[in-house]
Design a protein around this motif. Structure first.
Motif, PDB file in Angstrom:
ATOM      1  N   THR A  41       0.838  -1.209   0.000  1.00  0.00           N
ATOM      2  CA  THR A  41       0.000   0.000   0.000  1.00  0.00           C
ATOM      3  C   THR A  41       0.864   1.247   0.000  1.00  0.00           C
ATOM      4  OG1 THR A  41      -1.797  -1.130   1.151  1.00  0.00           O
ATOM      5  CG2 THR A  41      -1.762   1.271   1.274  1.00  0.00           C
ATOM      6  N   ARG A  42       1.905   1.236   0.822  1.00  0.00           N
ATOM      7  CA  ARG A  42       2.803   2.399   0.885  1.00  0.00           C
ATOM      8  C   ARG A  42       3.517   2.625  -0.444  1.00  0.00           C
ATOM      9  NH1 ARG A  42       5.055   4.852   5.321  1.00  0.00           N
ATOM     10  NH2 ARG A  42       3.097   4.170   6.278  1.00  0.00           N
ATOM     11  N   LEU A  43       3.799   1.547  -1.150  1.00  0.00           N
ATOM     12  CA  LEU A  43       4.466   1.658  -2.449  1.00  0.00           C
ATOM     13  C   LEU A  43       3.497   1.975  -3.581  1.00  0.00           C
ATOM     14  CD1 LEU A  43       6.857  -1.401  -2.100  1.00  0.00           C
ATOM     15  CD2 LEU A  43       7.579   0.983  -2.268  1.00  0.00           C
ATOM     16  N   GLY A  44       2.188   1.874  -3.291  1.00  0.00           N
ATOM     17  CA  GLY A  44       1.178   2.172  -4.294  1.00  0.00           C
ATOM     18  C   GLY A  44       0.963   1.052  -5.291  1.00  0.00           C
ATOM     19  N   ILE A  45       1.157  -0.193  -4.839  1.00  0.00           N
ATOM     20  CA  ILE A  45       0.960  -1.339  -5.731  1.00  0.00           C
ATOM     21  C   ILE A  45       0.075  -2.373  -5.044  1.00  0.00           C
ATOM     22  CG2 ILE A  45       3.165  -1.032  -6.917  1.00  0.00           C
ATOM     23  CD1 ILE A  45       4.346  -3.210  -5.162  1.00  0.00           C
ATOM     24  N   GLN A  46      -0.404  -3.350  -5.814  1.00  0.00           N
ATOM     25  CA  GLN A  46      -1.205  -4.432  -5.252  1.00  0.00           C
ATOM     26  C   GLN A  46      -0.307  -5.371  -4.446  1.00  0.00           C
ATOM     27  OE1 GLN A  46      -4.599  -4.721  -5.555  1.00  0.00           O
ATOM     28  NE2 GLN A  46      -4.469  -2.692  -6.526  1.00  0.00           N
ATOM     29  N   SER A  47      -0.898  -6.013  -3.438  1.00  0.00           N
ATOM     30  CA  SER A  47      -0.119  -6.910  -2.575  1.00  0.00           C
ATOM     31  C   SER A  47       0.613  -7.979  -3.371  1.00  0.00           C
ATOM     32  CB  SER A  47      -1.039  -7.575  -1.547  1.00  0.00           C
ATOM     33  OG  SER A  47      -1.614  -6.624  -0.693  1.00  0.00           O
ATOM     34  N   GLY A  48      -0.096  -8.589  -4.328  1.00  0.00           N
ATOM     35  CA  GLY A  48       0.529  -9.644  -5.118  1.00  0.00           C
ATOM     36  C   GLY A  48       1.683  -9.143  -5.962  1.00  0.00           C
ATOM     37  N   SER A  49       1.616  -7.878  -6.367  1.00  0.00           N
ATOM     38  CA  SER A  49       2.668  -7.315  -7.214  1.00  0.00           C
ATOM     39  C   SER A  49       3.978  -7.132  -6.458  1.00  0.00           C
ATOM     40  CB  SER A  49       2.221  -5.962  -7.779  1.00  0.00           C
ATOM     41  OG  SER A  49       1.048  -6.091  -8.552  1.00  0.00           O
ATOM     42  N   LEU A  50       3.899  -7.053  -5.136  1.00  0.00           N
ATOM     43  CA  LEU A  50       5.107  -6.846  -4.344  1.00  0.00           C
ATOM     44  C   LEU A  50       6.107  -7.976  -4.568  1.00  0.00           C
ATOM     45  CD1 LEU A  50       6.602  -5.206  -2.182  1.00  0.00           C
ATOM     46  CD2 LEU A  50       5.385  -6.537  -0.442  1.00  0.00           C
ATOM     47  N   TYR A  51       5.596  -9.190  -4.819  1.00  0.00           N
ATOM     48  CA  TYR A  51       6.484 -10.337  -4.959  1.00  0.00           C
ATOM     49  C   TYR A  51       7.190 -10.367  -6.318  1.00  0.00           C
ATOM     50  CZ  TYR A  51       4.607 -11.719  -0.529  1.00  0.00           C
ATOM     51  OH  TYR A  51       4.270 -11.728   0.795  1.00  0.00           O
ATOM     52  N   HIS A  52       6.900  -9.371  -7.125  1.00  0.00           N
ATOM     53  CA  HIS A  52       7.688  -9.166  -8.340  1.00  0.00           C
ATOM     54  C   HIS A  52       9.055  -8.585  -7.975  1.00  0.00           C
ATOM     55  CE1 HIS A  52       8.660  -8.077 -12.476  1.00  0.00           C
ATOM     56  NE2 HIS A  52       8.843  -6.828 -12.105  1.00  0.00           N
ATOM     57  N   TYR A  53       9.130  -7.949  -6.801  1.00  0.00           N
ATOM     58  CA  TYR A  53      10.348  -7.258  -6.374  1.00  0.00           C
ATOM     59  C   TYR A  53      11.070  -7.961  -5.228  1.00  0.00           C
ATOM     60  CZ  TYR A  53       7.798  -3.674  -8.917  1.00  0.00           C
ATOM     61  OH  TYR A  53       7.088  -2.999  -9.889  1.00  0.00           O
ATOM     62  N   ILE A  54      10.366  -8.771  -4.436  1.00  0.00           N
ATOM     63  CA  ILE A  54      10.985  -9.468  -3.315  1.00  0.00           C
ATOM     64  C   ILE A  54      10.542 -10.928  -3.308  1.00  0.00           C
ATOM     65  CG2 ILE A  54      11.041  -7.362  -1.926  1.00  0.00           C
ATOM     66  CD1 ILE A  54       8.697  -8.530  -0.285  1.00  0.00           C
ATOM     67  N   ASN A  55      11.309 -11.758  -2.638  1.00  0.00           N
ATOM     68  CA  ASN A  55      10.950 -13.168  -2.497  1.00  0.00           C
ATOM     69  C   ASN A  55      10.142 -13.421  -1.230  1.00  0.00           C
ATOM     70  OD1 ASN A  55      12.258 -13.985  -4.868  1.00  0.00           O
ATOM     71  ND2 ASN A  55      14.233 -14.108  -3.817  1.00  0.00           N
ATOM     72  N   GLY A  56      10.121 -12.443  -0.340  1.00  0.00           N
ATOM     73  CA  GLY A  56       9.386 -12.591   0.905  1.00  0.00           C
ATOM     74  C   GLY A  56       9.888 -11.572   1.905  1.00  0.00           C
ATOM     75  N   LYS A  57       9.220 -11.466   3.046  1.00  0.00           N
ATOM     76  CA  LYS A  57       9.587 -10.464   4.038  1.00  0.00           C
ATOM     77  C   LYS A  57      10.960 -10.752   4.638  1.00  0.00           C
ATOM     78  CE  LYS A  57       7.371  -9.502   8.014  1.00  0.00           C
ATOM     79  NZ  LYS A  57       6.449  -8.953   9.032  1.00  0.00           N
ATOM     80  N   ASP A  58      11.265 -12.021   4.879  1.00  0.00           N
ATOM     81  CA  ASP A  58      12.571 -12.382   5.426  1.00  0.00           C
ATOM     82  C   ASP A  58      13.682 -12.010   4.445  1.00  0.00           C
ATOM     83  OD1 ASP A  58      14.122 -13.955   7.551  1.00  0.00           O
ATOM     84  OD2 ASP A  58      14.737 -14.970   5.709  1.00  0.00           O
ATOM     85  N   ASP A  59      13.439 -12.242   3.169  1.00  0.00           N
ATOM     86  CA  ASP A  59      14.410 -11.874   2.137  1.00  0.00           C
ATOM     87  C   ASP A  59      14.624 -10.364   2.118  1.00  0.00           C
ATOM     88  OD1 ASP A  59      16.009 -12.480  -0.343  1.00  0.00           O
ATOM     89  OD2 ASP A  59      14.490 -11.187  -1.230  1.00  0.00           O
ATOM     90  N   LEU A  60      13.555  -9.614   2.303  1.00  0.00           N
ATOM     91  CA  LEU A  60      13.648  -8.156   2.306  1.00  0.00           C
ATOM     92  C   LEU A  60      14.459  -7.669   3.505  1.00  0.00           C
ATOM     93  CD1 LEU A  60      12.876  -5.461   1.080  1.00  0.00           C
ATOM     94  CD2 LEU A  60      10.662  -5.623   2.238  1.00  0.00           C
ATOM     95  N   LEU A  61      14.197  -8.236   4.681  1.00  0.00           N
ATOM     96  CA  LEU A  61      14.963  -7.856   5.874  1.00  0.00           C
ATOM     97  C   LEU A  61      16.438  -8.191   5.688  1.00  0.00           C
ATOM     98  CD1 LEU A  61      15.136  -6.809   8.762  1.00  0.00           C
ATOM     99  CD2 LEU A  61      14.500  -9.102   9.559  1.00  0.00           C
ATOM    100  N   TYR A  62      16.709  -9.334   5.081  1.00  0.00           N
ATOM    101  CA  TYR A  62      18.101  -9.714   4.821  1.00  0.00           C
ATOM    102  C   TYR A  62      18.778  -8.696   3.904  1.00  0.00           C
ATOM    103  CZ  TYR A  62      22.083 -12.116   2.795  1.00  0.00           C
ATOM    104  OH  TYR A  62      23.350 -12.413   2.340  1.00  0.00           O
ATOM    105  N   GLN A  63      18.089  -8.296   2.847  1.00  0.00           N
ATOM    106  CA  GLN A  63      18.656  -7.305   1.928  1.00  0.00           C
ATOM    107  C   GLN A  63      18.952  -5.996   2.647  1.00  0.00           C
ATOM    108  OE1 GLN A  63      16.960  -6.777  -2.065  1.00  0.00           O
ATOM    109  NE2 GLN A  63      15.672  -8.545  -1.676  1.00  0.00           N
ATOM    110  N   ILE A  64      18.057  -5.575   3.519  1.00  0.00           N
ATOM    111  CA  ILE A  64      18.250  -4.332   4.272  1.00  0.00           C
ATOM    112  C   ILE A  64      19.471  -4.435   5.171  1.00  0.00           C
ATOM    113  CG2 ILE A  64      17.276  -2.879   6.099  1.00  0.00           C
ATOM    114  CD1 ILE A  64      14.494  -3.498   4.865  1.00  0.00           C
ATOM    115  N   CYS A  65      19.565  -5.524   5.922  1.00  0.00           N
ATOM    116  CA  CYS A  65      20.682  -5.704   6.849  1.00  0.00           C
ATOM    117  C   CYS A  65      22.013  -5.796   6.109  1.00  0.00           C
ATOM    118  CB  CYS A  65      20.468  -6.957   7.692  1.00  0.00           C
ATOM    119  SG  CYS A  65      19.090  -6.869   8.856  1.00  0.00           S
ATOM    120  N   SER A  66      22.035  -6.591   5.057  1.00  0.00           N
ATOM    121  CA  SER A  66      23.271  -6.794   4.306  1.00  0.00           C
ATOM    122  C   SER A  66      23.723  -5.517   3.602  1.00  0.00           C
ATOM    123  CB  SER A  66      23.076  -7.907   3.275  1.00  0.00           C
ATOM    124  OG  SER A  66      24.276  -8.146   2.569  1.00  0.00           O
TER     125      SER A  66
END
Length: 205
Positions: A41-66
């Motif tokens: 919602t914050r990105l202005g896209i549909q929920s399902g579309s988010l997985y075009h950019y990430i593999n999952g929430k854990d993957d996203l947190l890993y990318q942020i930390c790394s």
């Protein structure tokens, strides 16, 4: 009448925003309390579309930390490469602090939410963090050998003390406050290198 033109946000623009937006939400709400639906919602896209950019929430947190650790290590390595040994720790303090403040949401998320990663990814980030600590410890050992800092305290503990001083400053620093980033770096350098004892005297023992 002319047809209304729709504003289309490109995949590249959205992809560039995923990590900073997620890091800001993880920092403000916490990793566990931030849903992928809210992020989409914050990105202005549909929920399902988010997985075009990430593999999952854990993957996203890993990318942020790394990425937070990568950016800070690259900044410090580059800045200290040609610095004389007597100034290296001052350079470390300034580059680490400014890099962390520039990328404060990601850096804060890495510090606070690292524990939420899956075991394998947590271990990978810890290895990356240990590698950076080793860089700082090596610089401190060089400084000890050159007589720049006291040698009666193990480099390991000086390293941990310095990183603690620098990392947690991002949680209270106010960019609209009386100190600039450079001024804060000078304050922290004075505290670490000269001490807080009156007259700049170093503590004995």
């Amino acid at each position: 009448m002319p047809r209304e033109r729709k504003t289309v946000v490109s995949d590249v623009a959205i992809g560039d925003r995923v990590i900073p937006v997620a890091a800001a939400m993880f920092r403000r709400l916490g990793y566990a309390r931030t849903s992928t639906r809210e992020l989409a919602t914050r990105l202005g896209i549909q929920s399902g579309s988010l997985y075009h950019y990430i593999n999952g929430k854990d993957d996203l947190l890993y990318q942020i930390c790394s990425s937070a650790l990568t950016h800070i290590e690259e900044a410090v390595r580059k800045a200290t490469a040609a610095a004389p040994v007597e100034r290296k720790l001052e350079v470390v303090i300034k580059r680490h602090l400014i890099s962390a403040l520039t990328d404060s949401d990601s850096h804060a998320t890495m510090l606070v939410e690292l524990k939420a990663l899956s075991a394998e990814r947590k271990a990978a980030v810890i290895r990356q963090r240990d590698q950076y600590e080793e860089l700082i410890r090596t610089i401190i050992e060089e400084s000890q050998a050159a007589g720049v800092v006291r040698a009666d305290i193990e480099a390991k503990y000086l390293t941990l003390g310095l990183l603690n001083l620098l990392n947690w400053s991002i949680f209270w620093f106010d960019p609209d406050g009386p100190l600039t980033e450079d001024e804060l770096a000078r304050v922290l350098a004075a505290v670490f290198l000269d001490g807080a004892r009156g007259g700049g005297a170093r503590a004995s023992g």
